[in-house]
Design a protein around this motif. Structure first.
Motif, PDB file in Angstrom:
ATOM      1  N   ALA A 113       0.840  -1.207   0.000  1.00  0.00           N
ATOM      2  CA  ALA A 113       0.000   0.000   0.000  1.00  0.00           C
ATOM      3  C   ALA A 113       0.869   1.249   0.000  1.00  0.00           C
TER       4      ALA A 113
ATOM      5  N   VAL B  58      -1.347   4.334  -1.457  1.00  0.00           N
ATOM      6  CA  VAL B  58      -2.778   4.248  -1.147  1.00  0.00           C
ATOM      7  C   VAL B  58      -2.957   3.725   0.275  1.00  0.00           C
ATOM      8  N   SER B  59      -4.171   3.786   0.776  1.00  0.00           N
ATOM      9  CA  SER B  59      -4.483   3.279   2.113  1.00  0.00           C
ATOM     10  C   SER B  59      -4.655   1.766   2.068  1.00  0.00           C
ATOM     11  N   ASN B  60      -4.672   1.142   3.239  1.00  0.00           N
ATOM     12  CA  ASN B  60      -4.915  -0.299   3.315  1.00  0.00           C
ATOM     13  C   ASN B  60      -6.314  -0.645   2.812  1.00  0.00           C
ATOM     14  N   VAL B  61      -7.266   0.260   3.067  1.00  0.00           N
ATOM     15  CA  VAL B  61      -8.640   0.039   2.596  1.00  0.00           C
ATOM     16  C   VAL B  61      -8.677  -0.001   1.068  1.00  0.00           C
ATOM     17  N   THR B  62      -7.963   0.936   0.444  1.00  0.00           N
ATOM     18  CA  THR B  62      -7.920   0.980  -1.020  1.00  0.00           C
ATOM     19  C   THR B  62      -7.206  -0.245  -1.576  1.00  0.00           C
ATOM     20  N   LEU B  63      -6.142  -0.680  -0.902  1.00  0.00           N
ATOM     21  CA  LEU B  63      -5.436  -1.882  -1.349  1.00  0.00           C
ATOM     22  C   LEU B  63      -6.362  -3.093  -1.306  1.00  0.00           C
ATOM     23  N   ASN B  64      -7.164  -3.201  -0.243  1.00  0.00           N
ATOM     24  CA  ASN B  64      -8.111  -4.308  -0.148  1.00  0.00           C
ATOM     25  C   ASN B  64      -9.107  -4.269  -1.302  1.00  0.00           C
ATOM     26  N   LYS B  65      -9.497  -3.067  -1.700  1.00  0.00           N
ATOM     27  CA  LYS B  65     -10.389  -2.904  -2.851  1.00  0.00           C
ATOM     28  C   LYS B  65      -9.703  -3.390  -4.123  1.00  0.00           C
ATOM     29  N   TYR B  66      -8.423  -3.019  -4.268  1.00  0.00           N
ATOM     30  CA  TYR B  66      -7.645  -3.466  -5.431  1.00  0.00           C
ATOM     31  C   TYR B  66      -7.561  -4.990  -5.469  1.00  0.00           C
TER      32      TYR B  66
ATOM     33  N   GLN C  10     -10.380  -6.568  -6.905  1.00  0.00           N
ATOM     34  CA  GLN C  10     -10.467  -6.312  -8.343  1.00  0.00           C
ATOM     35  C   GLN C  10      -9.475  -7.147  -9.144  1.00  0.00           C
TER      36      GLN C  10
ATOM     37  N   TRP D 189       0.690  -3.195 -11.323  1.00  0.00           N
ATOM     38  CA  TRP D 189      -0.549  -2.434 -11.113  1.00  0.00           C
ATOM     39  C   TRP D 189      -0.414  -1.011 -11.648  1.00  0.00           C
TER      40      TRP D 189
END
Length: 256
Positions: A131, A136-144, A147, A168
């Motif tokens: 991350a 990016v944040s950990n939350v955004t990484l989890n979203k990635y 995906q 990425w």
């Protein structure tokens, strides 16, 4: 590690061209199998600091006849030969990642089966570090990760192969990573599991447009004139997939 010599390269290239000139299915299958085996052997030797194993079920390796007989497969085989000749040179994590994704992509096209690359522990990094590298944040990484951002389902804290971050950031290979993620999921999912996901995705559209009948959201609208008509096309594809999955599940139960 035994690399492919120039002599072997030239002879294999001639054999591939001859097989396609004759349109000989047995010869084409033989050359495809040979190149695949060479890729795996040479990659395991060249990247032993990154890879532990490459596995697939060779017992049930049935080629996609339409694809392997195509000129596209001929060109891919010749391209792999050139790439194999260069694998004795130092390779960055990014180039290794591209090679890995290209192998998976080609393998799914020739066989439609699953292939697994197992990494060494010290080639994996923690999600938090990934991350930070992506900014990016950990939350955004989890979203990635949902995906298609590559990660390993392991009990260890290290889950992200180092090449995933650079891939990425690459527009072409980012898309390929997401596509292959969906392809792997499709291969491993039962029709019932995928149908459940389709229902959930359709529900998200119904919530977004606040209607149980999403087609009403597009009534009277010329879809091609909309700036971003992706919602409409994705919704339409989901409905088609829902029908296909339902028919498949019902058909399988009837057979039972």
């Amino acid at each position: 590690m035994k690399m492919m010599t120039a002599t072997i390269f030239e002879e294999t290239e001639k054999d591939i061209e001859n097989a396609y000139k004759l349109q000989s299915k047995p010869k084409i299958e033989k050359e495809t199998s040979y190149v695949l085996s060479q890729i795996i052997v040479i990659m395991l030797g060249a990247f032993k600091d990154r890879l532990k194993e490459i596995t697939f079920d060779a017992t049930y390796l049935h080629f996609n006849e339409q694809y392997i007989l195509s000129d596209n497969n001929r060109l891919v085989l010749l391209e792999w030969l050139k790439r194999l000749m260069l694998l004795n040179m130092p390779t960055s994590d990014l180039e290794f990642g591209k090679l890995k994704l290209d192998l998976e992509d080609w393998y799914y096209q020739i066989s439609g089966k699953d292939i697994v690359l197992e990494y060494r522990e010290d080639y994996l990094i923690k999600p938090k570090q990934a991350a930070e590298l992506l900014g990016v944040s950990n939350v955004t990484l989890n979203k990635y990760m949902k995906q298609g951002f590559e990660y390993i389902d392991t009990s260890s804290h290290n889950k992200i192969p180092k090449h995933a971050v650079d891939l990425w950031k690459d527009p072409v290979y980012c898309i390929k990573m997401q596509y292959l993620y969906q392809e792997k999921k499709r291969l491993r999912q039962t029709p019932e599991e995928r149908l459940s996901e389709v229902y959930e995705e359709l529900m998200q559209y119904k919530k977004k447009y606040k209607t149980p009948y999403i087609e009403k959201a597009f009534e009277g609208i010329e879809i091609d004139s909309v700036d971003d008509p992706s919602d409409y096309y994705e919704w339409r594809d989901l409905l088609e997939e829902e029908e296909q999955l339902t028919n498949k599940i019902i058909g399988e139960k009837d057979i039972e």
